[in-house]
Design a protein around this motif. Structure first.
Motif, PDB file in Angstrom:
ATOM      1  N   THR A 117       6.975 -17.051 -10.085  1.00 24.48           N
ATOM      2  CA  THR A 117       7.613 -15.871  -9.521  1.00 24.48           C
ATOM      3  C   THR A 117       6.769 -14.675  -9.922  1.00 24.48           C
ATOM      4  O   THR A 117       6.474 -14.486 -11.100  1.00 24.48           O
ATOM      5  CB  THR A 117       9.050 -15.707 -10.046  1.00 24.48           C
ATOM      6  OG1 THR A 117       9.803 -16.870  -9.687  1.00 24.48           O
ATOM      7  CG2 THR A 117       9.713 -14.480  -9.446  1.00 24.48           C
ATOM      8  N   HIS A 118       6.373 -13.900  -8.934  1.00 26.07           N
ATOM      9  CA  HIS A 118       5.496 -12.753  -9.175  1.00 26.07           C
ATOM     10  C   HIS A 118       6.293 -11.460  -9.079  1.00 26.07           C
ATOM     11  O   HIS A 118       7.018 -11.239  -8.117  1.00 26.07           O
ATOM     12  CB  HIS A 118       4.352 -12.722  -8.153  1.00 26.07           C
ATOM     13  CG  HIS A 118       3.501 -13.945  -8.201  1.00 26.07           C
ATOM     14  ND1 HIS A 118       2.479 -14.091  -9.097  1.00 26.07           N
ATOM     15  CD2 HIS A 118       3.528 -15.084  -7.476  1.00 26.07           C
ATOM     16  CE1 HIS A 118       1.900 -15.266  -8.916  1.00 26.07           C
ATOM     17  NE2 HIS A 118       2.528 -15.890  -7.944  1.00 26.07           N
ATOM     18  N   LEU A 119       6.115 -10.615 -10.075  1.00 21.98           N
ATOM     19  CA  LEU A 119       6.722  -9.280 -10.081  1.00 21.98           C
ATOM     20  C   LEU A 119       5.587  -8.274  -9.960  1.00 21.98           C
ATOM     21  O   LEU A 119       4.722  -8.203 -10.830  1.00 21.98           O
ATOM     22  CB  LEU A 119       7.485  -9.029 -11.390  1.00 21.98           C
ATOM     23  CG  LEU A 119       8.575 -10.034 -11.757  1.00 21.98           C
ATOM     24  CD1 LEU A 119       9.133  -9.719 -13.131  1.00 21.98           C
ATOM     25  CD2 LEU A 119       9.669 -10.007 -10.716  1.00 21.98           C
ATOM     26  N   LEU A 120       5.590  -7.518  -8.881  1.00 21.96           N
ATOM     27  CA  LEU A 120       4.556  -6.519  -8.651  1.00 21.96           C
ATOM     28  C   LEU A 120       5.157  -5.141  -8.864  1.00 21.96           C
ATOM     29  O   LEU A 120       6.200  -4.817  -8.299  1.00 21.96           O
ATOM     30  CB  LEU A 120       3.992  -6.643  -7.240  1.00 21.96           C
ATOM     31  CG  LEU A 120       3.398  -8.014  -6.893  1.00 21.96           C
ATOM     32  CD1 LEU A 120       2.973  -8.051  -5.437  1.00 21.96           C
ATOM     33  CD2 LEU A 120       2.221  -8.316  -7.791  1.00 21.96           C
ATOM     34  N   PHE A 121       4.478  -4.321  -9.641  1.00 25.15           N
ATOM     35  CA  PHE A 121       4.912  -2.957  -9.926  1.00 25.15           C
ATOM     36  C   PHE A 121       3.916  -2.010  -9.268  1.00 25.15           C
ATOM     37  O   PHE A 121       2.941  -1.593  -9.899  1.00 25.15           O
ATOM     38  CB  PHE A 121       4.960  -2.715 -11.442  1.00 25.15           C
ATOM     39  CG  PHE A 121       5.961  -3.569 -12.157  1.00 25.15           C
ATOM     40  CD1 PHE A 121       7.237  -3.106 -12.408  1.00 25.15           C
ATOM     41  CD2 PHE A 121       5.642  -4.860 -12.560  1.00 25.15           C
ATOM     42  CE1 PHE A 121       8.170  -3.886 -13.071  1.00 25.15           C
ATOM     43  CE2 PHE A 121       6.565  -5.658 -13.216  1.00 25.15           C
ATOM     44  CZ  PHE A 121       7.828  -5.172 -13.471  1.00 25.15           C
ATOM     45  N   PRO A 122       4.123  -1.679  -7.978  1.00 25.35           N
ATOM     46  CA  PRO A 122       3.130  -0.902  -7.240  1.00 25.35           C
ATOM     47  C   PRO A 122       2.878   0.487  -7.808  1.00 25.35           C
ATOM     48  O   PRO A 122       1.792   1.013  -7.705  1.00 25.35           O
ATOM     49  CB  PRO A 122       3.679  -0.806  -5.824  1.00 25.35           C
ATOM     50  CG  PRO A 122       4.968  -1.505  -5.813  1.00 25.35           C
ATOM     51  CD  PRO A 122       5.260  -2.027  -7.167  1.00 25.35           C
ATOM     52  N   GLY A 123       3.874   1.088  -8.426  1.00 27.48           N
ATOM     53  CA  GLY A 123       3.677   2.417  -8.999  1.00 27.48           C
ATOM     54  C   GLY A 123       2.931   2.373 -10.322  1.00 27.48           C
ATOM     55  O   GLY A 123       2.400   3.366 -10.775  1.00 27.48           O
ATOM     56  N   GLY A 124       2.892   1.201 -10.954  1.00 35.19           N
ATOM     57  CA  GLY A 124       2.210   1.053 -12.233  1.00 35.19           C
ATOM     58  C   GLY A 124       2.892   1.798 -13.367  1.00 35.19           C
ATOM     59  O   GLY A 124       2.240   2.221 -14.318  1.00 35.19           O
ATOM     60  N   ASP A 125       4.222   1.955 -13.301  1.00 36.70           N
ATOM     61  CA  ASP A 125       4.983   2.651 -14.335  1.00 36.70           C
ATOM     62  C   ASP A 125       4.952   1.817 -15.618  1.00 36.70           C
ATOM     63  O   ASP A 125       5.642   0.812 -15.739  1.00 36.70           O
ATOM     64  CB  ASP A 125       6.412   2.877 -13.849  1.00 36.70           C
ATOM     65  CG  ASP A 125       7.274   3.628 -14.842  1.00 36.70           C
ATOM     66  OD1 ASP A 125       6.752   4.043 -15.899  1.00 36.70           O
ATOM     67  OD2 ASP A 125       8.466   3.822 -14.547  1.00 36.70           O
ATOM     68  N   ARG A 126       4.137   2.224 -16.579  1.00 39.41           N
ATOM     69  CA  ARG A 126       3.943   1.462 -17.818  1.00 39.41           C
ATOM     70  C   ARG A 126       5.257   1.262 -18.571  1.00 39.41           C
ATOM     71  O   ARG A 126       5.494   0.181 -19.115  1.00 39.41           O
ATOM     72  CB  ARG A 126       2.933   2.175 -18.735  1.00 39.41           C
ATOM     73  CG  ARG A 126       1.569   2.401 -18.143  1.00 39.41           C
ATOM     74  CD  ARG A 126       0.791   1.155 -17.817  1.00 39.41           C
ATOM     75  NE  ARG A 126       0.682   0.229 -18.903  1.00 39.41           N
ATOM     76  CZ  ARG A 126       0.499  -1.069 -18.741  1.00 39.41           C
ATOM     77  NH1 ARG A 126       0.432  -1.584 -17.531  1.00 39.41           N
ATOM     78  NH2 ARG A 126       0.387  -1.877 -19.763  1.00 39.41           N
TER      79      ARG A 126
END
Length: 145
Positions: A117-126
């Motif tokens: 399962t892939h979780l992508l965080f497009p905003g890159g909010d650390r």
């Protein structure tokens, strides 16, 4: 532990906002000038339509941010990922490992050798990525002892 929900939002549609702003400004200028200079009624209508198009595009852009968001719900038994045209769920007992990509905006939850399962965080909010990883790791550790 209590159930927790993390909302992963997509990047804002900057191009749509810029296009909407330009259209609204151009439409407003055309509308005002055509009314004050007694130009043909067709130009007044055109200005109003362009202004309306800019406003509609702005509303659609804001709605798309919310509608394209993905919700990750974590509880003691497992997780559930729900978004537009996607729904994944898994139990902590089946999870073999959790990894984070080099750039940090991609988290993968492994279920054995095949399923992921892939979780992508497009905003890159650390901060959000760290919160999600901490929450997942705590629940995984509690489930596996």
């Amino acid at each position: 532990m209590a159930e927790s929900t993390h909302v992963i939002k997509p990047r804002p549609p900057v191009r749509a906002f810029v296009t909407a702003a330009v259209a609204a400004l151009a439409g407003a200028v055309l509308l005002v000038v055509s009314l004050t200079q007694d130009w043909h009624v067709a130009l007044t209508i055109l200005g109003g339509l362009v202004l309306l198009g800019g406003v509609v595009l702005t509303v659609v852009a804001f709605l798309s941010i919310d509608r394209l968001a993905v919700r990750l719900t974590l509880d003691d038994a497992g997780y559930r990922l729900v978004g537009p045209s996607v729904e994944h769920a898994g139990e902590w007992a089946d999870v073999t490992k959790v990894t984070q990509s080099q750039e940090g905006s991609h988290v993968t939850i492994y279920h054995g050798a095949v399923r992921r399962t892939h979780l992508l965080f497009p905003g890159g909010d650390r901060q959000q990525i760290d919160d999600v990883l901490t929450d997942i790791r705590q629940r995984l550790q509690a489930a596996n002892g």
